[in-house]
Design an enzyme around this catalytic site. Structure first.
Site, PDB file in Angstrom:
ATOM      1  N   TYR A   1      -4.649   4.358   7.815  1.00 30.23           N
ATOM      2  CA  TYR A   1      -5.877   3.597   8.079  1.00 30.23           C
ATOM      3  C   TYR A   1      -6.522   3.965   9.410  1.00 30.23           C
ATOM      4  O   TYR A   1      -6.683   5.132   9.720  1.00 30.23           O
ATOM      5  CB  TYR A   1      -5.587   2.084   8.030  1.00 30.23           C
ATOM      6  CG  TYR A   1      -4.980   1.622   6.736  1.00 30.23           C
ATOM      7  CD1 TYR A   1      -5.579   1.942   5.518  1.00 30.23           C
ATOM      8  CD2 TYR A   1      -3.812   0.876   6.713  1.00 30.23           C
ATOM      9  CE1 TYR A   1      -5.028   1.514   4.326  1.00 30.23           C
ATOM     10  CE2 TYR A   1      -3.256   0.438   5.516  1.00 30.23           C
ATOM     11  CZ  TYR A   1      -3.878   0.769   4.338  1.00 30.23           C
ATOM     12  OH  TYR A   1      -3.329   0.344   3.174  1.00 30.23           O
TER      13      TYR A   1
ATOM     14  N   SER B   1       0.785  -1.241   0.000  1.00 28.12           N
ATOM     15  CA  SER B   1       0.000   0.000   0.000  1.00 28.12           C
ATOM     16  C   SER B   1       0.813   1.285   0.000  1.00 28.12           C
ATOM     17  O   SER B   1       0.228   2.362  -0.126  1.00 28.12           O
ATOM     18  CB  SER B   1      -0.961   0.008   1.184  1.00 28.12           C
ATOM     19  OG  SER B   1      -2.013  -0.852   0.895  1.00 28.12           O
TER      20      SER B   1
ATOM     21  N   VAL C   1       1.532  -3.497   3.910  1.00 27.56           N
ATOM     22  CA  VAL C   1       1.612  -4.733   4.701  1.00 27.56           C
ATOM     23  C   VAL C   1       2.908  -5.526   4.516  1.00 27.56           C
ATOM     24  O   VAL C   1       3.160  -6.469   5.256  1.00 27.56           O
ATOM     25  CB  VAL C   1       0.405  -5.680   4.455  1.00 27.56           C
ATOM     26  CG1 VAL C   1      -0.862  -5.108   5.053  1.00 27.56           C
ATOM     27  CG2 VAL C   1       0.239  -6.006   2.997  1.00 27.56           C
TER      28      VAL C   1
END
Ligand code: GLU
Length: 312
Positions: free
Chosen positions: A247, A69, A265
């Site tokens: 997030y 990401s 991740v």
């Protein structure tokens, strides 16, 4: 803009933090993409690149990892460049979700747009906006953009790409929902294929810090001197990184670190200190929110010591 830092100070502080975080054994590699579970837990690197193109790096600086990401802000910036902000934001919003990176509740209630381009649904939507007549052409457009930001060529990790493609049921589910609501106009599998490939582009922490430094430098690559993005494209990208990049801990990050940042991740995290430098790191041991323990702690500590918050 604010205080300026000597090269010696930046290097010294970064090294100290690297040494202290090396002891941090918390977290584990991501397992939902089987190939990522094989990561070497000991790998750890930190890098900083200034807007003048100076590079400081510690640890496993030669080790490559997939962007995951951390590619999302750069992908979004290419969508802005390709389609312009009005069109991009008819397809994807600008609101933080307070949800995990792969949340299934990723679409706004009325518009059905993904909340923002920093979560999976939003990045799948921005992938579908990239120009090209085939999946190869679209992927090459993204790869070329990332290469201009990094100032060097970037390879694909074929194994991680295929591993994610074979197991991405959740991303597929989100994409079907977006297709149903017409947010995704392109073919689902083709769009996902390009999305998985760009997630699997390989970088080192120096490459990622260089890309971050291009953002810190208002879109001008510090070493090649090329204006890769306009200052407006950069400021939109940084705003969304600030509010949505981390997030469900974006608020805590804004409060404690005060810098636009993005995690992936694979264990990569980068942050931007506008006008000054980009900082990035890699360590595959992640927390339950998908952020590398060592790297997020390192950036948090670095920001505290040097008082880097954009509001400081
Ligand atoms: N390729 C990953 C996914 O779509 C990226 C997630 C992340 O790095 O947060 O699930």
């Amino acid at each position: 803009m604010g205080q300026s830092f000597s090269s010696t100070l930046l290097k010294q502080e970064l090294e100290k933090i690297f040494v202290s975080q090396q002891k941090n054994q918390q977290g584990h590699p991501a397992t939902y993409i089987p190939e990522l579970a094989k990561a070497n837990r000991d790998h750890f690197s930190l890098a900083l690149v200034t807007t003048q193109g100076e590079v400081f790096a510690f640890g496993d600086k030669e080790v490559h990892f997939t962007m995951q990401s951390t590619s999302k802000p750069f992908l979004y910036s290419l969508a802005l460049k390709t389609k312009g902000p009005a069109f991009v934001h008819s397809k994807v919003g600008v609101e933080p979700t307070g949800e995990a990176f792969n949340s299934i509740i990723e679409l706004e209630e009325k518009s059905h747009r993904p909340f923002n381009p920093m979560i999976n649904s939003g990045a799948i939507a921005t992938t579908s906006l990239i120009a090209g007549d085939s999946t190869d052409e679209k992927f090459i457009a993204i790869q070329s953009h990332f290469q201009e930001l990094a100032g060097k060529s970037l390879e694909l990790d074929e194994k991680v790409y295929l591993s994610e493609k074979a197991t991405a049921h959740r991303n597929r589910a989100i994409s079907y929902l977006m297709k149903y609501f017409n947010v995704l106009e392109e073919d689902i599998e083709e769009t996902l294929d390009v999305y998985f490939r760009q997630c699997s582009l390989l970088v080192t922490s120096v490459d990622l810090a260089m890309m971050a430094a291009t953002l810190a430098n208002k879109g001008r690559q510090p070493q090649t001197g090329k204006q890769v993005l306009s200052p407006e494209e950069v400021s939109r990208t940084l705003s969304l990184m600030f509010t949505c990049g981390m997030y469900d801990s974006a608020g805590e990050w804004a409060f404690n670190v005060g810098l636009p940042a993005k995690s992936g991740v694979s264990g990569a995290v980068f942050a931007v200190v506008p006008g000054k430098f980009g900082i990035a790191g890699f360590s595959p041991n992640i927390d339950d929110k998908g952020h590398s323990y060592r790297v997020s702690e390192a950036i948090k500590e670095f920001s505290k010591i040097l008082n880097l918050s954009i509001f400081s």
